[in-house]
Design an enzyme around this catalytic site. Structure first.
Site, PDB file in Angstrom:
ATOM      1  CE  LYS A 180     -12.024  75.131 -15.596  1.00 52.10           C
ATOM      2  NZ  LYS A 180     -11.484  76.494 -16.424  1.00 52.10           N
ATOM      3  CE  LYS A 191     -11.211  85.441 -11.738  1.00 54.13           C
ATOM      4  NZ  LYS A 191     -11.739  84.873 -12.292  1.00 54.13           N
ATOM      5  NE  ARG A 192     -13.144  86.211 -21.170  1.00 54.14           N
ATOM      6  CZ  ARG A 192     -13.965  87.648 -21.118  1.00 54.14           C
ATOM      7  NH1 ARG A 192     -13.672  88.485 -21.269  1.00 54.14           N
ATOM      8  NH2 ARG A 192     -15.042  87.151 -19.885  1.00 54.14           N
ATOM      9  CE  LYS A 224     -12.758  88.044 -16.965  1.00 55.27           C
ATOM     10  NZ  LYS A 224     -13.774  86.951 -16.267  1.00 55.27           N
ATOM     11  CG  HIS A 233     -21.406  82.437 -22.314  1.00 55.63           C
ATOM     12  ND1 HIS A 233     -20.939  81.222 -21.871  1.00 55.63           N
ATOM     13  CD2 HIS A 233     -22.145  81.961 -23.506  1.00 55.63           C
ATOM     14  CE1 HIS A 233     -21.367  80.390 -22.796  1.00 55.63           C
ATOM     15  NE2 HIS A 233     -22.077  80.701 -23.581  1.00 55.63           N
ATOM     16  CB  THR A 238     -15.865  77.729 -15.509  1.00 56.90           C
ATOM     17  OG1 THR A 238     -14.387  79.056 -16.308  1.00 56.90           O
ATOM     18  CG2 THR A 238     -17.084  77.992 -16.284  1.00 56.90           C
TER      19      THR A 238
END
Ligand code: 26V
Length: 798
Positions: free
Chosen positions: A646, A534-535, A540, A346, A642
């Site tokens: 969504k 998100k985290r 990111k 992952h 992911t």
């Protein structure tokens, strides 16, 4: 048990009184919630038993998904929906004067995960059951899920999460199925029938107690099982320091990802991993043996999936069971092990690739360590034949090297399938991170692009949109989401588009209310809702988002001719407790929010909201209300994402880099229906390989960048002296590892295009429609079907 409203009410009232010894009029919301929960569990129990019997009697292959995280969220509404009794229950409660939504709020999120990895596992369970596939989850019943986040003075504060405080209505404790797990001690060899055997002596044992949760399929009779293990003191312990032993034992399932900077934390994590694997495998093997089949056929009837490397000890543990307990020889056991196990990677981030010091590993798990040594030796032998004399290469691939046990190589060598989670990610694994292994086992590598369950992330969380879709194209899409493509017929249908816009507006209003309740901030529901949830992680690039907001603020303050389409930037993110930089970014977001939201010169056009304690239940209110989905990772770093799926399914348009599954999103919707910017993965990888990036150049030549970066440290934000130095340094003194400044101009430009596009309402709504219509591919049903067909080889059992 009940088939109509009247029966439901009668059973509910009777059960409430019997369980809590209180009259309905006196009962609390929690008692009502728990009554309902218990009723539903009883309601499914016959299907649950039936499913297990069916699996046993048909004797078909079953799969077990081992994962250190399961991020389930709340289960009440989801279970009612899947059982098809939502309306009966809602109306029955209504007649009693109870609002189902109020009861829902009582349920604590089961937050046994950190982010995408754990939520993926939860979506997969839903798809397995809904597709009538025999697949179960195995995890850990942490006493505390991921910490509860409070924001105090702009800083993240972590409080212990308490999901079990009032018990968990969905679980069933199965203490008769407990398993003893040995740690420490020594290994002794002995002869039996002329065979060399091993036994583990003087171990300190811990009891793993299973708690089972029913995993209810969507309107089918299948009820699979999620088995979560809890660590408890063993009755057989020889330990005399009982208090200490109890504390140490219970700490194993106390919390998710204990800090592992010191040896003590590393031991704890390794104990968690071994407990999960050993308890799960022993329970799987014992239920297999009840079927009276030969162990030589084990892999034909059982698949075991290793979700990331945390359960990679499944490789040596299965070998141990087959050899030490079942008496098989090495070669037979190895064949069965490899053919039973499969592994998903992952992440390619090196800090997330697990390695354990041998000096800790060997004494804690002596027999497992011996087996790993043997696996390593045989693997290196194989490599020696392929690369004679090339010690450097062999060492770089070994499972044991430089005093460490490397978990990813262990998982690859011990599995028949290794997959990435989006096509770009799998290519990067094959061509770069895992290229050496790909050369040796090319047939093992494959891609399985992630998915999300549309049942939770669309049907449950966005009922208005669900109804519009069903009214327009009929209900077939619920069974098979590819049918969402039929929505494309409405691209030019103004009535449809207007309704789509109205639904988004209603969802925005709902979220605006939550924002106001939680943070006191009033947001303009006519503004664009631009969301990044998100985290929190440097790759990111929440930082890029916030620097852009600072730029917009500066421009609004200084350029009177600038007309910005009003925007509300919404963030939600938890930072890992020990992650200094990530916490500074949270503080920065909140500092910018404070400044922007209180400045009357701009706050009619710009708002910034940081929603505290981002989690599954909050996410369910966020995605339906989002219009812009920020997926802005440094290209090549996000394995899949992911959240991006969504958002798309709920009609938001993506602002993104060509990273992770954004690549597939782009292929599906076409470049005109997504806002792409920034470096491509290949460019990032080339910079990393050959150098050539100098962040200071961007600072010098772009005044916008100079201004926002200087504002981090020049007193622009009052009372924050030194606060953001680490961020400033990362950008300018450590050469901006994540290419934030390199992508800044491109990001500003694409955000301008977003504003432009939004002004043409029907055009925007058409793009939104295309995104929804094409999102069917990202149902986890499609993903699970691919795992079932190509990796696990399992078939539905009705
Ligand atoms: C990160 C951290 C950060 C520090 C604390 C402990 C910890 C533990 C795990 C991780 C990352 C684990 C890997 C993970 O969650 N990967 C995500 O998996 C998603 C599902 O495949 C995928 O969509 C995301 O791109 C990927 O980041």
């Amino acid at each position: 048990m009940f088939s109509n409203k009247a029966e439901f009410k009668a059973v509910f009232l009777q059960k409430l009184e019997m369980t809590f010894g209180t009259s309905f009029g006196e009962s609390t919301k929690r008692e009502q919630f728990q009554t309902l929960g218990h009723m539903i569990r009883e309601y499914v129990s016959s299907d649950w038993i039936q499913t297990n019997e069916q699996y046993r009697s048909t004797g078909k292959k079953q799969v077990y998904y081992l994962s250190i995280e399961f991020l389930l969220g709340r289960l009440l509404r989801h279970n009612l929906m899947n059982l098809g009794i939502e309306t009966v229950v809602m109306e029955g409660l209504q007649e009693l004067g109870i609002d189902l939504e109020d009861l829902e709020e009582i349920e604590a999120d089961a937050g046994l995960g950190n982010g995408g990895l754990g939520r993926l596992a939860a979506c997969f369970l839903d798809s397995l059951a809904s597709l009538n596939l025999p697949g179960h989850g195995c995890g850990i019943r942490y006493k505390h899920g991921l910490f509860e986040q409070k924001i105090v003075d702009g800083y993240q504060v972590e409080l212990p999460e308490q999901w079990l405080r009032h018990g968990h209505v969905w679980e069933v404790r199965k203490s008769d199925d407990s398993i003893e797990i040995p740690f420490w001690g020594k290994v002794e060899s002995y002869q039996e029938n002329g065979k060399l055997m091993f036994r583990h002596l003087q171990a300190e044992t811990v009891t793993a107690v299973p708690y089972d949760l029913p995993v209810i399929g969507y309107q089918t009779e299948t009820v699979n099982t999620l088995r979560l293990w809890s660590a408890e003191p063993s009755r057989f312990t020889a330990n005399t320091d009982i208090l200490r032993y109890k504390k140490e034992t219970e700490s194993i399932s106390e919390l998710l990802y204990p800090d592992d900077t010191h040896d003590e934390g590393k031991i704890l994590r390794l104990k968690q991993q071994y407990l999960l694997v050993a308890a799960s495998l022993q329970s799987i093997v014992s239920s297999y043996k009840k079927q009276k089949r030969s162990l030589l056929e084990f892999h034909q009837f059982v698949g075991i999936h290793i979700n990331d490397t945390h359960p990679a000890l499944a490789v040596p543990e299965l070998m141990r069971i087959l050899m030490d307990e079942e008496g098989l020889g090495w070669n037979e056991a190895w064949y069965i092990t490899v053919n039973t196990l499969s592994y998903t990677n992952h992440t390619t981030l090196s800090e997330a690739l697990e390695k354990w010091p041998m000096r800790i590993f060997q004494p804690l798990l002596p027999r497992i360590y011996m087996i790993i040594e043997e696996i390593n030796e045989r693997f290196c032998q194989e490599l020696w034949e392929k690369y004679p004399g090339d010690w450097g290469h062999i060492e770089s691939m070994a499972i044991l090297a430089h005093g460490e046990v490397r978990m990813a190589p262990l998982a690859i060598v011990g599995s028949h399938s290794v997959n990435g989670v989006a096509s770009l990610h799998t290519e990067i694994l094959k061509e770069r991170e895992m290229n050496a292994y790909y050369q040796v086992f090319p047939e093992r590598f494959n891609n399985k692009t992630n998915g999300i369950t549309h049942r939770r992330w669309l049907i449950k969380s966005n009922p208005k949109l669900t109804n519009l879709i069903t009214d327009s194209i009929g209900p077939k899409w619920i069974e098979d989401t590819e049918n969402l493509e039929n929505l494309l017929a409405f691209r030019k249908d103004q009535a449809f588009l207007t309704e789509l816009g109205d639904i988004k507006k209603a969802n925005k209003e709902k979220l605006a209310k939550i924002i106001h309740e939680k943070s006191g901030i009033l947001v303009d529901t006519n503004s664009i809702f631009d969301v990044q949830v998100k985290r929190l992680h440097a790759y990111k690039r929440q930082l890029l988002n916030v620097l852009h907001i600072m730029y917009l603020y500066n421009r609004l303050k200084t350029d009177p001719g600038y007309s910005l389409y009003p925007r509300t930037f919404i963030f939600g993110a938890k930072a890992s407790p020990g992650y200094y930089f990530a916490k500074k970014v949270i503080k920065l977001i909140n500092t910018v929010a404070d400044k922007v939201n209180h400045d009357p010169d701009v706050n009619d056009r710009l708002k910034v909201v940081f929603l505290e304690n981002y989690r599954v239940s909050l996410a369910e209110d966020i995605f339906p209300a989002a219009e812009v989905s920020q997926q802005i990772s440094t290209a090549s770093k996000e394995a899949s994402g992911t959240g991006n799926m969504k958002f798309m399914m709920n009609g938001a348009l993506t602002v993104g880099t060509l990273d992770g599954a954004n690549v597939e999103i782009t292929e599906l919707v076409g470049e005109e229906n997504i806002f792409l910017f920034g470096l491509r993965a290949q460019e990032v990888l080339n910079f990393q390989k050959n150098g050539g990036y100098n962040s200071r150049e961007y600072y010098h030549y772009d005044t916008r960048i100079r201004e926002v970066t200087e504002q981090l440290v020049n007193g622009f934000f009052p009372d924050t002296e030194g606060e953001f130095t680490a961020i400033y340094d990362s950008l300018l003194n450590h050469n901006d590892q994540y290419f934030v400044l390199r992508d800044f101009a491109s990001y500003v430009q694409i955000q301008e295009q977003v504003s432009e596009a939004y002004r043409d309402r029907s055009k925007w709504l058409e793009k939104s429609l295309v995104n929804i219509a094409k999102s069917g591919y990202f149902s986890s049903d499609r993903t699970i079907q691919e795992y079932a067909n190509n990796i696990w080889k399992i078939k539905p059992i009705k």
